[in-house]
Motif scaffolding. Sequence first.
Motif, mmCIF file in Angstrom:
data_model
loop_
_atom_site.group_PDB
_atom_site.id
_atom_site.type_symbol
_atom_site.label_atom_id
_atom_site.label_comp_id
_atom_site.label_asym_id
_atom_site.label_seq_id
_atom_site.Cartn_x
_atom_site.Cartn_y
_atom_site.Cartn_z
ATOM 1 N N MET A 365 0.832 -1.219 0.000
ATOM 2 C CA MET A 365 0.000 0.000 0.000
ATOM 3 C C MET A 365 0.862 1.263 0.000
ATOM 4 O O MET A 365 0.403 2.350 -0.365
ATOM 5 N N LEU A 366 2.150 1.086 0.352
ATOM 6 C CA LEU A 366 3.054 2.230 0.299
ATOM 7 C C LEU A 366 3.349 2.652 -1.136
ATOM 8 O O LEU A 366 3.892 3.733 -1.362
ATOM 9 N N GLY A 367 2.998 1.790 -2.097
ATOM 10 C CA GLY A 367 3.179 2.130 -3.509
ATOM 11 C C GLY A 367 1.874 2.364 -4.225
ATOM 12 O O GLY A 367 1.842 2.489 -5.460
ATOM 13 N N ASP A 368 0.763 2.444 -3.473
ATOM 14 C CA ASP A 368 -0.542 2.667 -4.099
ATOM 15 C C ASP A 368 -0.616 4.049 -4.740
ATOM 16 O O ASP A 368 -0.161 5.054 -4.156
ATOM 17 N N ARG A 386 -12.669 11.255 -7.762
ATOM 18 C CA ARG A 386 -12.246 11.906 -6.534
ATOM 19 C C ARG A 386 -10.933 11.279 -6.035
ATOM 20 O O ARG A 386 -10.456 10.289 -6.589
ATOM 21 N N TYR A 387 -10.375 11.820 -4.969
ATOM 22 C CA TYR A 387 -9.077 11.360 -4.473
ATOM 23 C C TYR A 387 -9.151 10.970 -2.996
ATOM 24 O O TYR A 387 -9.933 11.531 -2.225
ATOM 25 N N CYS A 388 -8.301 10.002 -2.688
ATOM 26 C CA CYS A 388 -8.065 9.654 -1.284
ATOM 27 C C CYS A 388 -6.691 10.196 -0.913
ATOM 28 O O CYS A 388 -5.860 10.473 -1.781
ATOM 29 N N LYS A 389 -6.432 10.298 0.382
ATOM 30 C CA LYS A 389 -5.099 10.700 0.790
ATOM 31 C C LYS A 389 -4.396 9.526 1.457
ATOM 32 O O LYS A 389 -5.022 8.745 2.171
ATOM 33 N N HIS A 390 -3.116 9.436 1.181
ATOM 34 C CA HIS A 390 -2.356 8.322 1.746
ATOM 35 C C HIS A 390 -2.079 8.612 3.217
ATOM 36 O O HIS A 390 -1.646 9.715 3.570
ATOM 37 N N PRO A 391 -2.311 7.637 4.102
ATOM 38 C CA PRO A 391 -2.163 7.915 5.539
ATOM 39 C C PRO A 391 -0.726 8.068 6.004
ATOM 40 O O PRO A 391 -0.490 8.612 7.093
ATOM 41 N N PHE A 392 0.254 7.608 5.200
ATOM 42 C CA PHE A 392 1.636 7.617 5.675
ATOM 43 C C PHE A 392 2.596 8.410 4.787
ATOM 44 O O PHE A 392 3.687 8.752 5.228
ATOM 45 N N ILE A 393 2.213 8.649 3.547
ATOM 46 C CA ILE A 393 3.091 9.358 2.608
ATOM 47 C C ILE A 393 2.535 10.753 2.380
ATOM 48 O O ILE A 393 1.490 10.925 1.740
ATOM 49 N N ILE A 398 -4.373 9.632 -4.035
ATOM 50 C CA ILE A 398 -4.759 8.344 -4.621
ATOM 51 C C ILE A 398 -6.092 8.534 -5.326
ATOM 52 O O ILE A 398 -7.136 8.727 -4.696
ATOM 53 N N LYS A 399 -6.039 8.461 -6.655
ATOM 54 C CA LYS A 399 -7.226 8.741 -7.451
ATOM 55 C C LYS A 399 -8.151 7.524 -7.510
ATOM 56 O O LYS A 399 -7.703 6.383 -7.595
ATOM 57 N N ILE A 400 -9.452 7.769 -7.478
ATOM 58 C CA ILE A 400 -10.451 6.711 -7.636
ATOM 59 C C ILE A 400 -10.825 6.654 -9.112
ATOM 60 O O ILE A 400 -11.376 7.619 -9.663
ATOM 61 N N ILE A 401 -10.474 5.525 -9.744
ATOM 62 C CA ILE A 401 -10.687 5.357 -11.186
ATOM 63 C C ILE A 401 -11.695 4.240 -11.437
ATOM 64 O O ILE A 401 -12.013 3.466 -10.548
ATOM 65 N N THR A 402 -12.196 4.193 -12.657
ATOM 66 C CA THR A 402 -13.121 3.101 -13.027
ATOM 67 C C THR A 402 -12.431 2.198 -14.036
ATOM 68 O O THR A 402 -11.765 2.670 -14.956
ATOM 69 N N ASP A 403 -12.614 0.890 -13.830
ATOM 70 C CA ASP A 403 -11.975 -0.084 -14.732
ATOM 71 C C ASP A 403 -12.809 -1.368 -14.731
ATOM 72 O O ASP A 403 -12.904 -2.051 -13.714
ATOM 73 N N SER A 404 -13.388 -1.668 -15.884
ATOM 74 C CA SER A 404 -14.246 -2.856 -15.992
ATOM 75 C C SER A 404 -13.447 -4.132 -16.238
ATOM 76 O O SER A 404 -13.974 -5.235 -16.109
ATOM 77 N N LYS A 449 13.355 5.256 -0.336
ATOM 78 C CA LYS A 449 12.953 6.581 0.163
ATOM 79 C C LYS A 449 11.530 6.961 -0.219
ATOM 80 O O LYS A 449 10.953 7.894 0.362
ATOM 81 N N SER A 450 10.924 6.231 -1.187
ATOM 82 C CA SER A 450 9.536 6.527 -1.579
ATOM 83 C C SER A 450 8.546 6.157 -0.493
ATOM 84 O O SER A 450 7.378 6.537 -0.563
ATOM 85 N N THR A 451 8.992 5.405 0.505
ATOM 86 C CA THR A 451 8.066 4.899 1.530
ATOM 87 C C THR A 451 8.040 5.752 2.790
ATOM 88 O O THR A 451 7.470 5.349 3.808
ATOM 89 N N GLY A 452 8.640 6.934 2.724
ATOM 90 C CA GLY A 452 8.562 7.853 3.855
ATOM 91 C C GLY A 452 9.151 7.293 5.123
ATOM 92 O O GLY A 452 10.328 6.892 5.145
ATOM 93 N N PRO A 453 8.365 7.198 6.188
ATOM 94 C CA PRO A 453 8.906 6.766 7.487
ATOM 95 C C PRO A 453 9.368 5.313 7.533
ATOM 96 O O PRO A 453 10.007 4.902 8.504
#
Length: 1109
Positions: A365-368, A386-393, A398-404, A449-453
């Motif tokens: 999920m650190l690469g979501d 719409r977008y979500c925010k990453h809790p740790f980064i 994090i964009k909400i997309i549609t994919d069938s 380093k992309s994974t923050g803490p």
Amino acid sequence: MTNEEQQQQQQQQAASETPSPSPSPEISASASTEEGSAEPSKSALKKLAKQQKAEQLKQMKAAAKAATSSTSASPAPEGEKVSARKQKKAAAAAAAETTEEQLPETVPGEMKNMSAPMANAYNPKHVEAAWYDWWVKEGLFEPKLDETTSTPIGGPGKQFVIAAPPPNITGSLHMGHALAVSLEDAMIRWNRMHGRTALFAVGMDHASISTQNVVEKMLLKKEGVKREELGREKFLERVWEWKAKYGNRITTQFRRLGASYDWSREAFTMDENLTAAVKEAFTRLADEGLVTRDTRLVNWCCHLGTGISDLEVDDVELAGPTMRSVPGYGPKEQFEFGVIVHFKYQLEDDENEFIEVATTRIETMLGDVAVAVHPDDERYTKLHGRYCKHPFIEGRRIKIITDSILVDPAFGTGAVKITPAHDPNDYETGKRHGLQLINILNKDGTMNKSTGPYAGMKRFHVRKQIIEDLTAKGLYVKTESNPMIIPTCSKSGDVIEPYMIPQWYIDCKAMAEAACKAVEDGDLEIVPKMSEKEWFLWLRNIQPWCVSRQLWWGHRVPAYLVTVDGVRGDSANGNDWVIARSEEEALQRAQARHPGKTISLEQDPDALDTWFSSGLWPFAIFGWPRETPDMANFYPNQVLETGWDILFFWVARMVMLGIKLTGQVPFKRVYCHAMIRDAYGRKMSKSLGNVLDPIDVIEGATLDSLFQQLLEGNLDDREVKKAKEGQKKDYPKGIPECGTDALRFALCTFPTAARSINLEVFRIEGYRKFCNKIWNATKFALMKLGADFIPRSRSHPTLTGNESLADKWILHRLNAAVDATNKSIENMEFSDATTAIYNFWLYELCDVYIEYIKPLDRPVPADATEAQVAEYETRRRSAMDTLYTCLEGGLLLLAPFMPYLTEELWHRIPQRPITEPGAKPIRSISLAPFPTYDRSLENTDVERQFAKLFAAVQAIRSSCASYNIVTGAQVFFRCKDVASFSLISEQADGIAALIKGCRSVQAISPSADSQWSPKGCALTSASEEFDTFLLVQGVVDVSAEIKKLQSKVELAKKQRDDVIAKTEIAGYETKFNEDTRKQHADKIAAFNAEMDALAKSIENFAKLDNESA
């Protein structure tokens, strides 16, 4: 005939003098196997056996005395008492050592010293000694070319070539290699004996990943040194040293297996010639635009620090939550797999709104970068775009997309987290939506380093930590059981990570089409044919081949990153690289691309996939790309034999590269053998302790020595403990000595179409007993032939016209075995070939013919006329010629499968005189002409006649067993026509010889009353030609036999009633499971069947008792 059988025969007492029935005056022919007999197996052999036994007892007593005195002279250590039983055991062992046969010494490479007489029993160690060095020194395995043209004998295309699959130099061969050698060498030897130019090319594969892994483990375990500390150059020196040490071990194993390799052409995938071929092939493919550089997902092993192919990935199935250890972590650390974790993302624009997702790899999920929902799922319509925010980064949206394509709204929450850089499906989704690729891992499996803490933490430590952190933020939902498959590295056991990295790829689409066409057009045959479907399926869906490996050991990629005027090229951009055969050529190409510029080059540190160099094997070993005589004479090969599991990963690539680079299919047939599994059907694994070294099966191994081998490997302490437990269970008494020939023959007995083989060592040991049977049969035959026997020359026809019915029958059966063996090997049905050979030797030559001709050893009666003496000598000579022909033919049939035993016995039997002009003595059985079908030996009439006789013999044997007649049997044939009477009269001696303990066989003339039967006889069989009777009255104590049978009935009834009692207890159906209830039912049925059979026997004896009353 085995020694045991000879001893049993020698120990039989003379038949008891029971009163014979009053013979009918029409009895005009009879045979007695006792009266006046001077047969060696009865008298001379008996005397000889007694003398040998007396001598052995004398030696054993002396040894026992010496051992006992030695034991008593040395007091036992304090607290330890030596029992009399142990003393006797030690004495017996000492006696065995003193009586063990000693072989005359042979200078290595010289012809084996055969001066010692044949041993009493087959000893594989002695039989296999000295032959292989002599074979090699004599050049028997080198392909014979036409002396005038230096081309294959018979012209181009008449050769038979197998380029043996090169084993990895990772220690030693296993039983899968032994299976391959057994099948391949059988084909090579068979073709060589048929006079074809045969070449069995040998070599070894450098096995980049396996070898580097093994050497790294060894260095770390023994010296505490990592390869990075040594540096590339020093590390490679250590690998070459390791190769020199363990490569020789593999060579020794090959020699012990009797493989008829041409060692003068031995190759290694990293020798000078093969290295040149690899550079040439890669450069040619690049020049045609088939090699590209791209950044894609690969199977990444963090422990080894390299990408690996699909072949090197093992799928481990988990039924639910499972704690597992992972390489690179603490010995007591374990992590949970087989679960799916649910958590929530908070929407960016509404802190009270969430979307729930689930994953089996929570750390990813650190690469979501997105959450996907189905466009028609009304639950999430308001969330589209719409977008979500990453809790740790911080700052990660994090964009909400549609994919069938990806999302199934009915599965889980209907919302899927997207990590394009670490999941193949997410990667494709990312490409469709143009999503960012965020790599979260360093090559060693720590977070980047992309994974923050979490940067610097190990991935599975993060797995635990993230759940705690999600819980703290109120975003953790639940963890559920989830059956799943974990991809693991077959080399290290590490959990595979999909990983983005720039690699070299080869476009195989056009080459794959050519490989399909080769099979469709019949230019390439795949055996068994069922594998063709898989061949087409894989090739028609082929993907670009990733050939980069992040390794030091192997063929370094001949690609050079170009720096122009001090500006270093982009490693991920293929346009900034040049590919060439050498650095000099690369510099020329770079200068041509950038004229007038200052150029410097940096070679790619990666190595090529081992399968790339292996893909060039069938032609590179003969000198390609140079036009050499070997390329002209031996390419294409005729057969490629290998395991079906690498049909695509290796065979398909050889075919693709062979057609592309040489214009020819590299071989005409592919034979796919089965996978070797243990007796329980489990895959062979070092950690299970069920991997068998062929040498251990050949020589035998104690349990302690098997344990020691585990300690010499690279298994950790836990794996060693587990492996020891497995070995103790499978081989509590160690592995018995089986010998090479038994091992090879056993491995060739499995069906062609089998996908796997459950191998039991005791099955192989059974074929050692078959070897012993062949040994004793040959020794017995040589005794019958005599030291002065001279066989007929090859120029004479097999048949002389003097053959008896038995002679004609056994020659007919030999001919049938020859025909079946040739056809079966030609069609690669090896189990059919071994069955034909086994049946001929065991059930026809040994059990029937050799027994049938024993009466010919009786001396001619003193009052015989000259004509009778001449007739006897003619019959005996015919039988001896036939016996020799069968012995010779049987050994020749066995030679491709049992090279050592047949070579040994070939040099024991007399050789046919050479009468053909220019012909030379045959030095080895491996060069002797293989038998071919001879129409003159085909005789179906004799086959039918003998079948009738043998059916009667089997019925009489069965009756003897039923009436417990073990000696003195008297048999009568009531013949119904003159032909039958004549047949039985002539064959009476032979029939009697086939019935153990038979005193006589008598033929009753058809002129007798058709209802007449000998008094006191039981009818054993009836046919249109004759009825057979066995004298039982006066031979059998009827009352005693009935009492014995009644006792057995009572015992069987008691055992049955005990089982029935169990089934009648209250609640039986619920207290015992279905399997146990079935076992009870089967036991009851078996006891009932036994009681019925015993009752029938009692009835038969009662009838006899009534007749005699």
